[in-house]
Design an enzyme around this catalytic site. Structure first.
Site, PDB file in Angstrom:
ATOM      1  N   GLU A 291       0.967  -1.200   0.133  1.00 49.15           N
ATOM      2  CA  GLU A 291      -0.184  -0.073  -0.323  1.00 49.15           C
ATOM      3  C   GLU A 291       0.762   1.283   0.022  1.00 49.15           C
ATOM      4  OE1 GLU A 291      -2.930   0.333   2.986  1.00 49.15           O
ATOM      5  OE2 GLU A 291      -4.260  -0.716   2.136  1.00 49.15           O
ATOM      6  N   HIS A 312       8.769 -26.659  -0.953  1.00 43.82           N
ATOM      7  CA  HIS A 312       8.610 -27.601  -1.312  1.00 43.82           C
ATOM      8  C   HIS A 312       7.187 -27.173  -2.760  1.00 43.82           C
ATOM      9  CE1 HIS A 312      11.069 -30.631   0.146  1.00 43.82           C
ATOM     10  NE2 HIS A 312      11.027 -29.171   0.929  1.00 43.82           N
ATOM     11  N   LYS A 426     -14.312  -0.497  -3.433  1.00 51.23           N
ATOM     12  CA  LYS A 426     -15.104   0.013  -2.766  1.00 51.23           C
ATOM     13  C   LYS A 426     -16.427   0.432  -3.160  1.00 51.23           C
ATOM     14  CE  LYS A 426     -12.456   0.508   1.998  1.00 51.23           C
ATOM     15  NZ  LYS A 426     -11.706   1.588   2.311  1.00 51.23           N
TER      16      LYS A 426
HETATM   17  O1  PA5 Z   1      -4.115   1.256   5.919  1.00 49.09           O
HETATM   18  C1  PA5 Z   1      -5.347   1.538   5.317  1.00 49.09           C
HETATM   19  O2  PA5 Z   1      -5.588   2.178   5.769  1.00 49.09           O
HETATM   20  C2  PA5 Z   1      -6.159  -0.105   5.307  1.00 49.09           C
HETATM   21  O3  PA5 Z   1      -5.162  -0.930   5.359  1.00 49.09           O
HETATM   22  C3  PA5 Z   1      -7.047   0.071   6.663  1.00 49.09           C
HETATM   23  O4  PA5 Z   1      -6.682   0.116   7.630  1.00 49.09           O
HETATM   24  C4  PA5 Z   1      -8.264  -0.729   6.251  1.00 49.09           C
HETATM   25  O5  PA5 Z   1      -8.875  -0.813   5.199  1.00 49.09           O
HETATM   26  C5  PA5 Z   1      -9.526  -0.675   7.245  1.00 49.09           C
HETATM   27  O6  PA5 Z   1     -10.061   0.647   7.423  1.00 49.09           O
HETATM   28  P1  PA5 Z   1     -10.269   0.593   9.051  1.00 49.09           P
HETATM   29  O7  PA5 Z   1      -9.678   0.693  10.237  1.00 49.09           O
HETATM   30  O8  PA5 Z   1     -10.623   2.649   8.458  1.00 49.09           O
HETATM   31  O9  PA5 Z   1     -11.705  -0.137   9.080  1.00 49.09           O
END
Ligand code: PA5
Length: 449
Positions: A291, A312, A426
């Site tokens: 990310e 393996h 989303k």
């Molecule tokens: O790193 C990030 O921003 C995402 O992985 C969020 O942590 C994930 O989408 C969960 O989001 P939230 O904590 O708002 O539910």
């Protein structure tokens, strides 16, 4: 110092020259200065940098008190969250705990069984989890910074109904712990309305950098792990990251080396560990790298394997497939337990040559042999040595990766602190679920299905 994590890139000799390291060290130094100037892109998400020193000590006390209560009144803790609101806690609990923690007896475990949900949309997963909890006492830690993420929100609605049915609304409220934004979001509103204890995900810390906030700390403390030592490890690593020159700065070296390798066509980095307990640190690391760096058409693709098991299955490709990868081995120097191989009279399995040796010697021999084989096969190796599966080491490791990935993102010219690509799925999901406000997209998507 012996209990420090350390980084070794000697097995890249032959792929990388000292001139390349020197040039990249200058770039890494500039990237660190840029990060610490707090003027770069994403600079409103830098709260993690000083967190190990300036975390909220009162909240920390409340986390420890909540963890003690959960340990005393619950057979099961249900941790609801996804992505950055899930992976760090699971990584820590698996790294620090018994490999079979959840199936130990209550007396041996000394804490609740810990199960994670809200990280998928599987109905069978939820049904099975509800079945496993049965009529035992449980508490819930629901974690969502936005408070609106679908997967945890759906799971929480289901578990909220369950816990209220079991204890009544008032008692249930004492067993629900919310970790969310300080002021906004549906979860914050609900917590205030229902009287749940809340913990804060600071505004200036993104999900994947939040493991050392209440997001990670409450479920980690609930397992009985030492979160004071975890923070101490992170604080010591922070000092090294911020203050040490490149030659003494493992995180900067790691950031530099993976960028040199990327520029030479090594587009895939494989996180490899030889301890199953480290697997979820790999999952956490994948999110952190993926990310932070995978944007604008750039980035190193993060993958992970647990060895020797995956030798393996994935070993052939790592040794001999497309030469676009390098490997980062996370070694646990002291496994904390050992098993000796004994001599057998008949020696039917031909293993007497190992008699008197222990399992860790065999594991480390496999590791060292594999590192050399992969290096010979043009898969350069980086190694991070972690002294032990303890909280102090893990605190260092979390901070090491966070700092390295932030520097690495700036080296490759991206904002390491946003995640614009996560939104696309989303929107489509909301449209197909019929969420109000998405009608136009719903119609357009249905035509394409
Ligand atoms: O790193 C990030 O921003 C995402 O992985 C969020 O942590 C994930 O989408 C969960 O989001 P939230 O904590 O708002 O539910």
């Amino acid at each position: 110092m012996e209990n420090r994590i350390s980084f070794d890139y000697s097995k890249t000799a032959g792929y990388i020259s000292s001139d390349e390291v020197k040039i990249m060290s200058e770039i890494a130094q500039n990237a660190r200065d840029y990060l610490l100037s707090r003027k770069g892109p994403g600079n409103d998400f830098l709260g993690w940098i000083d967190l190990p020193e300036n975390y909220d000590k009162d909240e920390f006390e409340r986390i420890q008190a909540a963890a003690r209560k959960i340990r005393s009144d619950s057979d099961v803790l249900v941790v609801i969250g996804i992505g950055g609101s899930y992976l760090g806690a699971r990584a820590a609990n698996e790294f620090l705990g018994n490999n079979f923690y959840n199936v130990l007896s209550k007396e041996d475990r000394k804490g609740p069984q810990i199960f994670y949900c809200g990280n998928n949309l599987s109905s069978s997963y939820l049904t099975d989890l509800i079945g496993v909890i049965g009529d035992r006492d449980f508490s819930i830690n629901v974690i969502s910074k936005s408070g609106t993420t679908t997967e945890p929100a759906v799971a929480f609605r289901i578990f909220k109904e369950l816990i209220e049915k079991k204890y009544g609304k008032k008692e249930a409220a004492k067993r629900i712990y919310c970790t969310t934004d300080r002021v906004k979001g549906a979860l914050k509103t609900m917590a205030a309305e229902e009287g749940y204890e809340t913990f804060v995900v600071p505004d200036d810390i993104g999900g994947r950098f939040s493991v050392l906030t209440a997001v990670g700390l409450l479920p980690i403390a609930a397992s009985g792990a030492d979160i004071v030592k975890l923070m101490e490890g992170a604080a010591d690593e922070r000092r090294r990251c911020l203050e040490n020159a490149f030659d003494q700065n493992d995180a900067m070296q790691y950031a530099a080396l993976r960028n040199i390798l990327l520029r030479k066509g090594k587009e895939i980095e494989i996180f490899a560990s030889y301890e199953p307990a480290v697997q979820y640190v790999g999952e956490w690391w994948k999110q952190l790298c993926g990310e932070s760096e995978g944007k604008d058409g750039r980035g190193t693709f993060p993958a992970s394997v647990t060895l020797t098991a995956d030798l393996h299955s994935m070993g052939q490709f790592i040794q001999d497939g497309a030469r676009t990868l390098f490997e980062t081995v996370v070694e646990i120097t002291d496994p904390g337990a050992d098993v000796e191989i004994r001599r057998e009279e008949a020696d039917l399995d031909g293993l007497n040559y190992l008699a008197g040796k222990n399992m860790d010697f065999i594991n480390k021999s496999a590791m060292n042999g594999t590192i050399l084989a992969h290096t010979d096969g043009s898969a350069p190796n980086l190694k991070i040595a972690v002294p032990a599966r303890d909280a102090y080491s893990l605190g260092q490791l979390f901070y090491f990766f966070e700092f390295a990935v932030a520097v690495s993102g700036y080296i490759s010219g991206v904002n390491p602190f946003d995640q614009p690509g996560v939104e696309s799925y989303k929107r489509n999901m909301f449209a197909l679920l019929g969420k109000p406000g998405f009608e136009e997209l719903t119609a357009a998507l249905r035509k394409r299905l």
